[in-house]
Design a protein around this motif. Structure first.
Motif, PDB file in Angstrom:
ATOM      1  N   LEU A   1     -10.028   4.157  -2.228  1.00 51.42           N
ATOM      2  CA  LEU A   1      -9.272   3.865  -3.440  1.00 51.42           C
ATOM      3  C   LEU A   1      -7.793   3.885  -3.075  1.00 51.42           C
ATOM      4  O   LEU A   1      -7.238   4.928  -2.727  1.00 51.42           O
ATOM      5  CB  LEU A   1      -9.579   4.908  -4.522  1.00 51.42           C
TER       6      LEU A   1
ATOM      7  N   VAL B   1       0.852  -1.186   0.000  1.00 49.00           N
ATOM      8  CA  VAL B   1       0.000   0.000   0.000  1.00 49.00           C
ATOM      9  C   VAL B   1       0.883   1.229   0.000  1.00 49.00           C
ATOM     10  O   VAL B   1       1.718   1.409   0.897  1.00 49.00           O
ATOM     11  CB  VAL B   1      -0.929  -0.012   1.232  1.00 49.00           C
TER      12      VAL B   1
ATOM     13  N   SER C   1      -9.850   2.139 -16.317  1.00 47.46           N
ATOM     14  CA  SER C   1     -10.178   0.734 -16.096  1.00 47.46           C
ATOM     15  C   SER C   1     -10.248   0.014 -17.427  1.00 47.46           C
ATOM     16  O   SER C   1     -10.783   0.539 -18.404  1.00 47.46           O
ATOM     17  CB  SER C   1     -11.522   0.618 -15.377  1.00 47.46           C
TER      18      SER C   1
ATOM     19  N   ALA D   1     -15.321  -0.903 -12.013  1.00 46.77           N
ATOM     20  CA  ALA D   1     -14.323  -1.179 -10.974  1.00 46.77           C
ATOM     21  C   ALA D   1     -13.647  -2.525 -11.208  1.00 46.77           C
ATOM     22  O   ALA D   1     -14.306  -3.522 -11.495  1.00 46.77           O
ATOM     23  CB  ALA D   1     -14.977  -1.152  -9.594  1.00 46.77           C
ATOM     24  N   ARG D   2     -12.351  -2.536 -11.111  1.00 47.00           N
ATOM     25  CA  ARG D   2     -11.537  -3.746 -11.155  1.00 47.00           C
ATOM     26  C   ARG D   2     -10.480  -3.606 -10.074  1.00 47.00           C
ATOM     27  O   ARG D   2     -10.181  -2.524  -9.650  1.00 47.00           O
ATOM     28  CB  ARG D   2     -10.825  -3.879 -12.508  1.00 47.00           C
ATOM     29  N   TRP D   3      -9.872  -4.658  -9.702  1.00 46.94           N
ATOM     30  CA  TRP D   3      -8.829  -4.711  -8.690  1.00 46.94           C
ATOM     31  C   TRP D   3      -9.416  -4.431  -7.310  1.00 46.94           C
ATOM     32  O   TRP D   3      -9.970  -3.391  -7.047  1.00 46.94           O
ATOM     33  CB  TRP D   3      -7.670  -3.735  -8.962  1.00 46.94           C
TER      34      TRP D   3
ATOM     35  N   GLN E   1      -2.610  10.891  -1.549  1.00 42.45           N
ATOM     36  CA  GLN E   1      -1.870  10.998  -0.288  1.00 42.45           C
ATOM     37  C   GLN E   1      -0.851   9.875  -0.243  1.00 42.45           C
ATOM     38  O   GLN E   1      -1.240   8.710  -0.175  1.00 42.45           O
ATOM     39  CB  GLN E   1      -2.813  10.865   0.922  1.00 42.45           C
TER      40      GLN E   1
ATOM     41  N   MET F   1      -7.111  -1.142 -11.998  1.00 40.86           N
ATOM     42  CA  MET F   1      -7.261   0.201 -12.520  1.00 40.86           C
ATOM     43  C   MET F   1      -5.949   0.939 -12.350  1.00 40.86           C
ATOM     44  O   MET F   1      -5.313   0.843 -11.301  1.00 40.86           O
ATOM     45  CB  MET F   1      -8.376   0.929 -11.759  1.00 40.86           C
ATOM     46  N   PHE F   2      -5.567   1.630 -13.396  1.00 42.99           N
ATOM     47  CA  PHE F   2      -4.311   2.366 -13.351  1.00 42.99           C
ATOM     48  C   PHE F   2      -4.535   3.827 -12.964  1.00 42.99           C
ATOM     49  O   PHE F   2      -5.532   4.438 -13.367  1.00 42.99           O
ATOM     50  CB  PHE F   2      -3.643   2.366 -14.736  1.00 42.99           C
ATOM     51  N   LEU F   3      -3.598   4.358 -12.235  1.00 41.62           N
ATOM     52  CA  LEU F   3      -3.452   5.799 -12.109  1.00 41.62           C
ATOM     53  C   LEU F   3      -2.764   6.247 -13.393  1.00 41.62           C
ATOM     54  O   LEU F   3      -1.766   5.651 -13.801  1.00 41.62           O
ATOM     55  CB  LEU F   3      -2.578   6.105 -10.884  1.00 41.62           C
TER      56      LEU F   3
ATOM     57  N   SER G   1      -6.332  -8.483  -6.523  1.00 41.96           N
ATOM     58  CA  SER G   1      -6.836  -9.303  -7.623  1.00 41.96           C
ATOM     59  C   SER G   1      -7.483  -8.404  -8.664  1.00 41.96           C
ATOM     60  O   SER G   1      -8.185  -7.451  -8.324  1.00 41.96           O
ATOM     61  CB  SER G   1      -7.862 -10.308  -7.104  1.00 41.96           C
ATOM     62  N   SER G   2      -7.254  -8.737  -9.928  1.00 40.60           N
ATOM     63  CA  SER G   2      -7.821  -7.949 -11.030  1.00 40.60           C
ATOM     64  C   SER G   2      -9.228  -8.377 -11.389  1.00 40.60           C
ATOM     65  O   SER G   2      -9.783  -7.903 -12.375  1.00 40.60           O
ATOM     66  CB  SER G   2      -6.939  -8.105 -12.265  1.00 40.60           C
TER      67      SER G   2
ATOM     68  N   ARG H   1      -7.829 -15.513  -8.384  1.00 42.79           N
ATOM     69  CA  ARG H   1      -7.321 -15.742  -9.736  1.00 42.79           C
ATOM     70  C   ARG H   1      -5.964 -16.388  -9.586  1.00 42.79           C
ATOM     71  O   ARG H   1      -5.338 -16.278  -8.567  1.00 42.79           O
ATOM     72  CB  ARG H   1      -7.140 -14.413 -10.476  1.00 42.79           C
TER      73      ARG H   1
ATOM     74  N   PRO I   1       1.803   0.637 -10.610  1.00 43.34           N
ATOM     75  CA  PRO I   1       0.867   0.508  -9.491  1.00 43.34           C
ATOM     76  C   PRO I   1      -0.565   0.372  -9.988  1.00 43.34           C
ATOM     77  O   PRO I   1      -0.908   0.802 -11.085  1.00 43.34           O
ATOM     78  CB  PRO I   1       1.052   1.812  -8.717  1.00 43.34           C
ATOM     79  N   GLN I   2      -1.393  -0.243  -9.184  1.00 44.60           N
ATOM     80  CA  GLN I   2      -2.813  -0.393  -9.480  1.00 44.60           C
ATOM     81  C   GLN I   2      -3.635   0.339  -8.431  1.00 44.60           C
ATOM     82  O   GLN I   2      -3.237   0.388  -7.267  1.00 44.60           O
ATOM     83  CB  GLN I   2      -3.216  -1.875  -9.489  1.00 44.60           C
ATOM     84  N   VAL I   3      -4.763   0.875  -8.834  1.00 38.99           N
ATOM     85  CA  VAL I   3      -5.697   1.475  -7.894  1.00 38.99           C
ATOM     86  C   VAL I   3      -6.747   0.414  -7.571  1.00 38.99           C
ATOM     87  O   VAL I   3      -7.415  -0.090  -8.479  1.00 38.99           O
ATOM     88  CB  VAL I   3      -6.357   2.739  -8.481  1.00 38.99           C
ATOM     89  N   ALA I   4      -6.866   0.068  -6.300  1.00 39.46           N
ATOM     90  CA  ALA I   4      -7.747  -1.030  -5.895  1.00 39.46           C
ATOM     91  C   ALA I   4      -8.754  -0.554  -4.858  1.00 39.46           C
ATOM     92  O   ALA I   4      -8.493   0.370  -4.087  1.00 39.46           O
ATOM     93  CB  ALA I   4      -6.925  -2.180  -5.312  1.00 39.46           C
ATOM     94  N   ILE I   5      -9.910  -1.208  -4.887  1.00 41.53           N
ATOM     95  CA  ILE I   5     -10.932  -1.027  -3.858  1.00 41.53           C
ATOM     96  C   ILE I   5     -10.484  -1.752  -2.599  1.00 41.53           C
ATOM     97  O   ILE I   5      -9.963  -2.863  -2.695  1.00 41.53           O
ATOM     98  CB  ILE I   5     -12.263  -1.655  -4.343  1.00 41.53           C
TER      99      ILE I   5
ATOM    100  N   PRO J   1     -12.801 -13.467  -5.529  1.00 42.11           N
ATOM    101  CA  PRO J   1     -11.842 -12.712  -6.339  1.00 42.11           C
ATOM    102  C   PRO J   1     -10.579 -13.520  -6.650  1.00 42.11           C
ATOM    103  O   PRO J   1      -9.640 -12.968  -7.225  1.00 42.11           O
ATOM    104  CB  PRO J   1     -11.510 -11.509  -5.445  1.00 42.11           C
TER     105      PRO J   1
ATOM    106  N   ILE K   1      -3.728   3.030  -3.678  1.00 45.53           N
ATOM    107  CA  ILE K   1      -2.656   2.836  -4.664  1.00 45.53           C
ATOM    108  C   ILE K   1      -1.773   1.696  -4.167  1.00 45.53           C
ATOM    109  O   ILE K   1      -1.162   1.785  -3.103  1.00 45.53           O
ATOM    110  CB  ILE K   1      -1.833   4.124  -4.863  1.00 45.53           C
TER     111      ILE K   1
ATOM    112  N   ASN L   1      -3.359   6.643  -0.960  1.00 43.31           N
ATOM    113  CA  ASN L   1      -4.746   6.555  -1.378  1.00 43.31           C
ATOM    114  C   ASN L   1      -5.076   7.815  -2.144  1.00 43.31           C
ATOM    115  O   ASN L   1      -4.259   8.739  -2.227  1.00 43.31           O
ATOM    116  CB  ASN L   1      -5.686   6.339  -0.191  1.00 43.31           C
TER     117      ASN L   1
END
Lengths: 89, 89, 89, 89, 89
Positions: free
Chosen positions: A24, A6, B58, A75-77, B87, B1-3, A58-59, C76, A40-44, C74, A26, A9
């Protein structure tokens, strides 16, 4: 699923309505030595991950859509686990 | 999801009919320091993203097809949020 | 499907319930010379792979969800084979 | 969807029957400066793209299967637009 | 779909039952100059590809599952064509 760390965010006022109310995060994919690997991926986040914690992301789009409760969401990830520890081979 | 960062847009006269009327934005995945990570993606924009703005993109094909309103569209990648701020951890 | 090497495993107390009870293995994609290629993946193991063994991993979400028995999981990436040997071209 | 440049085409006598009769184009993902980014993709062309032209390619399997008219086809990646011009940010 | 070169094959005694009886080929994605691009993939071969031959490989999970005849198979990536020749742009 990536092992990731992490790294921050983000906030977004204008966004797809299905993202409303979700953290959200990063997440930077890393190797076991903790070195960054790729973008990097943005994930929930549904687990309350803390900054610098290691997580599994996970994607999977289907699972993320179910998590946010909107079958049309882009939304993914999502963060699927908070890592306690890793045992190197 | 990418930034990602908005790096340009493009015009195309010959294209799949489902792309007609949509802004096609060149989005460069970046890390939190703003450095490019990997290949840019061309994304559909439904939020009016401005040049140089940071966005979340996405790859979800299903959601993008729904956004363009054509279940047979090859469209993938859409801008899902305009980032206000990040942040760092 | 990637050729990969088992490089470790990990434990996670907080995780998606569908991951409960499964070994989570850190798998490093490699080339035939055994050199790392790209980011490691965390995969479900149903074959009892040993440390340093070479395996085949698949990103298939549908098959992994069936393996863990939860259609909303989720999860994979799963280990689909333990490699006996490779024959270079 | 990637911004890409047409770098060649290929012929194949032995192939999945669903690929019969389609132009198979080697498309190199590029950035706005025209520099190569990552591995080339082989895409189906339904637009008559010329050599060195810039195109948008999509990995959507469902749409590509519909384009070739075979629901069991392994075809992925199709050229979805011929780029007229790009406007840098 | 990637342009790739056949670089080896592998044997695996312990594997998902759906992989039983199929040749498992190590395919290295390449560019038109024949240089390696990214990680090799393990693909199912239904065309009898020879060592060092150039092939097209597809990641399509649905098509690969149909090829192996098991709707729950984790198999992905199959050889979809044997390349006769490429014409550079």
């Amino acid at each position: 699923m990536f092992l990731a760390r992490v790294e921050g965010n983000l906030t977004a006022t204008r966004k797809h309505p299905s993202l409303e109310g979700w953290r959200l995060i990063i997440c930077q994919p890393i190797n076991q030595a903790g070195e960054a690997e790729g973008a990097p991926q943005v994930a929930i986040d549904t687990h309350g991950a803390g900054m610098h914690e290691r997580v599994i992301i996970s994607s999977d789009g289907m699972a993320t859509r179910k998590a946010v409760g909107d079958e049309k969401s882009p939304a993914r990830w999502m963060i699927t686990a908070i890592v306690d520890e890793t045992q190197p081979a």
